[in-house]
Each structure stands twice: as structure tokens, then as C-alpha cells.
Scaffold this motif. Structure first.
Motif, PDB file in Angstrom:
ATOM      1  N   PRO A 137       0.832  -1.204   0.000  1.00 18.69           N
ATOM      2  CA  PRO A 137       0.000   0.000   0.000  1.00 18.69           C
ATOM      3  C   PRO A 137       0.868   1.256   0.000  1.00 18.69           C
ATOM      4  N   ALA A 138       0.242   2.395  -0.208  1.00 20.23           N
ATOM      5  CA  ALA A 138       0.966   3.671  -0.201  1.00 20.23           C
ATOM      6  C   ALA A 138       1.478   3.976   1.207  1.00 20.23           C
ATOM      7  N   LYS A 139       2.524   4.798   1.289  1.00 20.90           N
ATOM      8  CA  LYS A 139       3.106   5.123   2.591  1.00 20.90           C
ATOM      9  C   LYS A 139       2.088   5.817   3.499  1.00 20.90           C
ATOM     10  N   GLU A 140       1.165   6.566   2.907  1.00 18.53           N
ATOM     11  CA  GLU A 140       0.143   7.246   3.709  1.00 18.53           C
ATOM     12  C   GLU A 140      -0.768   6.239   4.409  1.00 18.53           C
ATOM     13  N   TRP A 141      -1.026   5.104   3.754  1.00 17.03           N
ATOM     14  CA  TRP A 141      -1.845   4.056   4.358  1.00 17.03           C
ATOM     15  C   TRP A 141      -1.170   3.516   5.608  1.00 17.03           C
ATOM     16  N   PHE A 142       0.125   3.255   5.521  1.00 18.27           N
ATOM     17  CA  PHE A 142       0.864   2.762   6.677  1.00 18.27           C
ATOM     18  C   PHE A 142       0.857   3.786   7.811  1.00 18.27           C
ATOM     19  N   THR A 143       1.081   5.050   7.476  1.00 19.18           N
ATOM     20  CA  THR A 143       1.110   6.097   8.494  1.00 19.18           C
ATOM     21  C   THR A 143      -0.223   6.184   9.218  1.00 19.18           C
ATOM     22  N   GLU A 144      -1.327   6.110   8.487  1.00 24.51           N
ATOM     23  CA  GLU A 144      -2.659   6.179   9.102  1.00 24.51           C
ATOM     24  C   GLU A 144      -2.918   4.972  10.005  1.00 24.51           C
ATOM     25  N   LYS A 145      -2.530   3.791   9.550  1.00 22.15           N
ATOM     26  CA  LYS A 145      -2.725   2.588  10.358  1.00 22.15           C
ATOM     27  C   LYS A 145      -1.926   2.667  11.654  1.00 22.15           C
ATOM     28  N   LEU A 146      -0.673   3.097  11.552  1.00 21.02           N
ATOM     29  CA  LEU A 146       0.167   3.203  12.741  1.00 21.02           C
ATOM     30  C   LEU A 146      -0.367   4.261  13.699  1.00 21.02           C
ATOM     31  N   ALA A 147      -0.814   5.389  13.163  1.00 14.48           N
ATOM     32  CA  ALA A 147      -1.355   6.457  14.011  1.00 14.48           C
ATOM     33  C   ALA A 147      -2.562   5.966  14.806  1.00 14.48           C
ATOM     34  N   ALA A 148      -3.406   5.163  14.184  1.00 13.73           N
ATOM     35  CA  ALA A 148      -4.591   4.636  14.875  1.00 13.73           C
ATOM     36  C   ALA A 148      -4.191   3.685  15.993  1.00 13.73           C
ATOM     37  N   LEU A 149      -3.190   2.840  15.750  1.00 11.78           N
ATOM     38  CA  LEU A 149      -2.740   1.896  16.773  1.00 11.78           C
ATOM     39  C   LEU A 149      -2.057   2.622  17.931  1.00 11.78           C
ATOM     40  N   VAL A 150      -1.330   3.695  17.627  1.00 12.79           N
ATOM     41  CA  VAL A 150      -0.706   4.500  18.679  1.00 12.79           C
ATOM     42  C   VAL A 150      -1.784   5.184  19.517  1.00 12.79           C
ATOM     43  N   THR A 207      13.936  -4.332  23.662  1.00 10.41           N
ATOM     44  CA  THR A 207      13.283  -3.469  24.647  1.00 10.41           C
ATOM     45  C   THR A 207      12.144  -2.711  23.982  1.00 10.41           C
ATOM     46  N   HIS A 208      11.050  -2.529  24.731  1.00 12.62           N
ATOM     47  CA  HIS A 208       9.834  -1.927  24.190  1.00 12.62           C
ATOM     48  C   HIS A 208       9.205  -0.990  25.201  1.00 12.62           C
ATOM     49  N   VAL A 209       8.381  -0.062  24.699  1.00 15.42           N
ATOM     50  CA  VAL A 209       7.580   0.780  25.582  1.00 15.42           C
ATOM     51  C   VAL A 209       6.467  -0.064  26.186  1.00 15.42           C
ATOM     52  N   CYS A 210       5.814   0.446  27.232  1.00 13.79           N
ATOM     53  CA  CYS A 210       4.789  -0.340  27.919  1.00 13.79           C
ATOM     54  C   CYS A 210       3.402  -0.148  27.336  1.00 13.79           C
ATOM     55  N   SER A 211       3.234   0.828  26.434  1.00 12.80           N
ATOM     56  CA  SER A 211       1.958   1.005  25.750  1.00 12.80           C
ATOM     57  C   SER A 211       2.211   1.742  24.442  1.00 12.80           C
ATOM     58  N   THR A 212       1.366   1.492  23.445  1.00 16.15           N
ATOM     59  CA  THR A 212       1.603   2.085  22.126  1.00 16.15           C
ATOM     60  C   THR A 212       1.463   3.605  22.147  1.00 16.15           C
ATOM     61  N   GLY A 213       0.677   4.147  23.099  1.00 18.86           N
ATOM     62  CA  GLY A 213       0.540   5.593  23.166  1.00 18.86           C
ATOM     63  C   GLY A 213       1.838   6.309  23.449  1.00 18.86           C
ATOM     64  N   GLU A 214       2.798   5.592  24.051  1.00 12.54           N
ATOM     65  CA  GLU A 214       4.092   6.180  24.390  1.00 12.54           C
ATOM     66  C   GLU A 214       4.966   6.394  23.150  1.00 12.54           C
ATOM     67  N   ILE A 215       4.607   5.762  22.042  1.00 14.52           N
ATOM     68  CA  ILE A 215       5.392   5.924  20.809  1.00 14.52           C
ATOM     69  C   ILE A 215       5.321   7.354  20.315  1.00 14.52           C
ATOM     70  N   GLY A 216       4.151   7.983  20.408  1.00 15.98           N
ATOM     71  CA  GLY A 216       3.978   9.338  19.901  1.00 15.98           C
ATOM     72  C   GLY A 216       3.804   9.358  18.393  1.00 15.98           C
ATOM     73  N   ARG A 217       4.100  10.491  17.793  1.00 14.73           N
ATOM     74  CA  ARG A 217       3.883  10.644  16.352  1.00 14.73           C
ATOM     75  C   ARG A 217       4.888   9.798  15.576  1.00 14.73           C
ATOM     76  N   VAL A 218       4.379   9.050  14.620  1.00 14.11           N
ATOM     77  CA  VAL A 218       5.223   8.202  13.783  1.00 14.11           C
ATOM     78  C   VAL A 218       4.783   8.357  12.337  1.00 14.11           C
ATOM     79  N   GLU A 219       5.721   8.310  11.428  1.00 13.85           N
ATOM     80  CA  GLU A 219       5.418   8.500  10.014  1.00 13.85           C
ATOM     81  C   GLU A 219       6.235   7.526   9.172  1.00 13.85           C
ATOM     82  N   VAL A 220       5.592   6.926   8.181  1.00 11.33           N
ATOM     83  CA  VAL A 220       6.323   6.168   7.167  1.00 11.33           C
ATOM     84  C   VAL A 220       6.810   7.188   6.145  1.00 11.33           C
ATOM     85  N   SER A 221       8.099   7.412   6.113  1.00  9.18           N
ATOM     86  CA  SER A 221       8.653   8.496   5.299  1.00  9.18           C
ATOM     87  C   SER A 221       8.802   8.120   3.831  1.00  9.18           C
ATOM     88  N   ARG A 222       9.081   6.827   3.558  1.00  5.77           N
ATOM     89  CA  ARG A 222       9.181   6.400   2.168  1.00  5.77           C
ATOM     90  C   ARG A 222       9.175   4.886   2.072  1.00  5.77           C
TER      91      ARG A 222
END
Length: 239
Positions: A137-150, A207-222
């Protein structure tokens, strides 16, 4: 000489004390450590060692022999005496970005069920994950999916299974390039989401964060083509 790896139980430890088992040009081996040793695409941790009468900067922690973790020191750094007690101080900002990045890569796996990762690299500023995926899929699709999970702020936890249990469920391994370490009789799992219905569940020693909200803003750049079917997904984090 085996090093107890404190981060496996608590990735948020920033300081600890340990005893020096060995110290030479290849690094310092301690009886326990909170420094993650480079493996699985995740860099080793950096920070400081302090002892009575001296201190040294840890450039990176790497795996040694027989379960040891070697703390490689900055060039010209003094070595602590064998047997000395040392205080460990983690470069927390760098480690925390690695934690956010690593959890994001697991989320990428979750939005591509049944698709295997063929390579990965984690960094504090940017990371990437390769997939056996001819038409992504397009990079924007990945960014939107990740943002929702965060935004959903799913819990992240760990557990253990036996090697036999993993052999009975080989689909849990999502990466073709990195296989879970064996020989200890048990395999560590990282779970994202509720235990009864996880979003992602796979073997991982990182090592990982304890919740996905801790990731913050994430973007698929390319997205990048790395062969006929291999596609590389690049991600960056906000501050």
C-alpha cells in the motif's frame, strides 16, 4: 561468565549497580547489566560506568561468549578493577527512542498479517523494516494505520514459552532474517494488545515501551524497492 540482563524484566531501569567480572581491551563484563546488547537489528545501549576513583563512557554494549554482555568503552577510557562495584547509568534518551522504534516495527508487522519481514534496522532517528511484499500500500496508508494503533494506547507486555511450544507454533516467528535465540529452553514473547486477543505476538528479546501511546507521532517516510518482491518501509518518529 554470564551477565544477568535486567532489561528483560524492566526496560525502564536507568540506573543500577553491578560487579566487574572482567575488563580488557574488548570491554567490561559485569555480573548484571541494564545495557541492551546489540542484536536483532537493535543497537546496543550506551551510557556510563562509575566506580570508586574513576568512570568510563560505554560506547555500546555487545554480546560476548556464553551469555556475557561486553560493555565496549570509548577509546582511551580507563578500565575498572576486576571485582569492583560499578554504578551503571544508561543513555536514556537514546534507549527510549529505540524502544519506541522497536514497538513501532512490531505494529508494522501487525498491519501486514501473514507477510514475513525479511530484514530490519532500528535507529534513534530512523528505522526500517523489509517485507516480502511485491505490491505494498501507499506510505500514507501505513502512516494512518500506525497512528490509529498508537492513539488506541494498546498495552505492551512480555511472557515466556518453551522452545517446544514455539516449534508447535512456527507462525509466531514473523522475521525470516532473525530467529529467536535457542539453548536456554525458553523463548521470550512480546505481546501488543490484550492477552486474550493480542494485536501482535512474536518472539523478541528487545526493549519496548509499555503502551503504544508512548510511541507518539510516527510517520512512514518512504517505501523503497529492494528487489523483485522485497519492499523496505522507512519510519521516523516525532520528538
Amino acid at each position: 561468565m554470564t551477565t544477568e540482563q535486567l532489561y528483560l524484566d524492566d526496560a525502564y531501569l536507568r540506573e543500577a549497580t553491578a560487579r566487574v567480572l572482567a575488563a580488557d581491551a574488548q570491554g567490561v563484563v559485569l555480573d548484571r547489566t541494564l545495557f541492551y546488547a546489540r542484536s536483532g537489528g537493535q543497537p546496543g545501549d550506551a551510557g556510563l560506568l562509575r566506580w570508586d576513583g574513576g568512570e568510563a563512557a560505554v560506547a555500546e554494549a555487545v554480546k560476548g561468549e556464553a551469555g556475557a554482555v561486553r560493555h565496549t568503552l570509548a577509546e582511551g577510557a580507563a578500565l575498572p578493577p576486576v571485582g569492583a562495584e560499578v554504578a551503571l547509568e544508561l543513555d536514556w534518551n537514546r534507549r527510549h527512542r529505540h524502544m519506541r522504534m522497536h514497538t513501532t516495527l512490531h505494529l508494522l508487522c501487525s498491519v501486514l498479517p501473514g507477510i514475513y519481514a525479511t530484514g530490519n534496522q532500528i535507529g534513534a532517528e530512523k528505522s526500517r523494516l523489509d517485507f516480502d511484499l511485491p505490491e505494498p500500500p501507499a506510505k500514507e496508508w501505513f502512516t494512518e494505520k500506525l497512528a490509529a494503533l498508537v492513539a488506541a494506547d494498546h498495552p505492551v507486555g512480555t511472557g515466556w514459552i518453551t522452545e517446544a511450544e514455539l516449534d508447535a507454533n512456527p507462525q509466531m516467528v514473523r522475521t525470516l532474517s532473525v530467529q529467536p535465540p535457542r539453548g536456554a529452553g525458553r523463548i521470550r514473547l512480546v505481546r501488543i494488545g490484550p492477552e486474550a486477543a493480542p494485536i501482535d505476538l512474536q518472539p523478541c528479546g528487545g526493549t519496548h515501551v509499555c503502551s503504544t501511546g508512548e510511541i507518539g507521532r510516527v510517520e512512514v517516510s518512504r517505501l523503497e524497492s529492494k528487489g523483485r518482491q522485497n519492499r523496505r518501509i522507512h519510519i521516523v518518529l516525532g520528538d
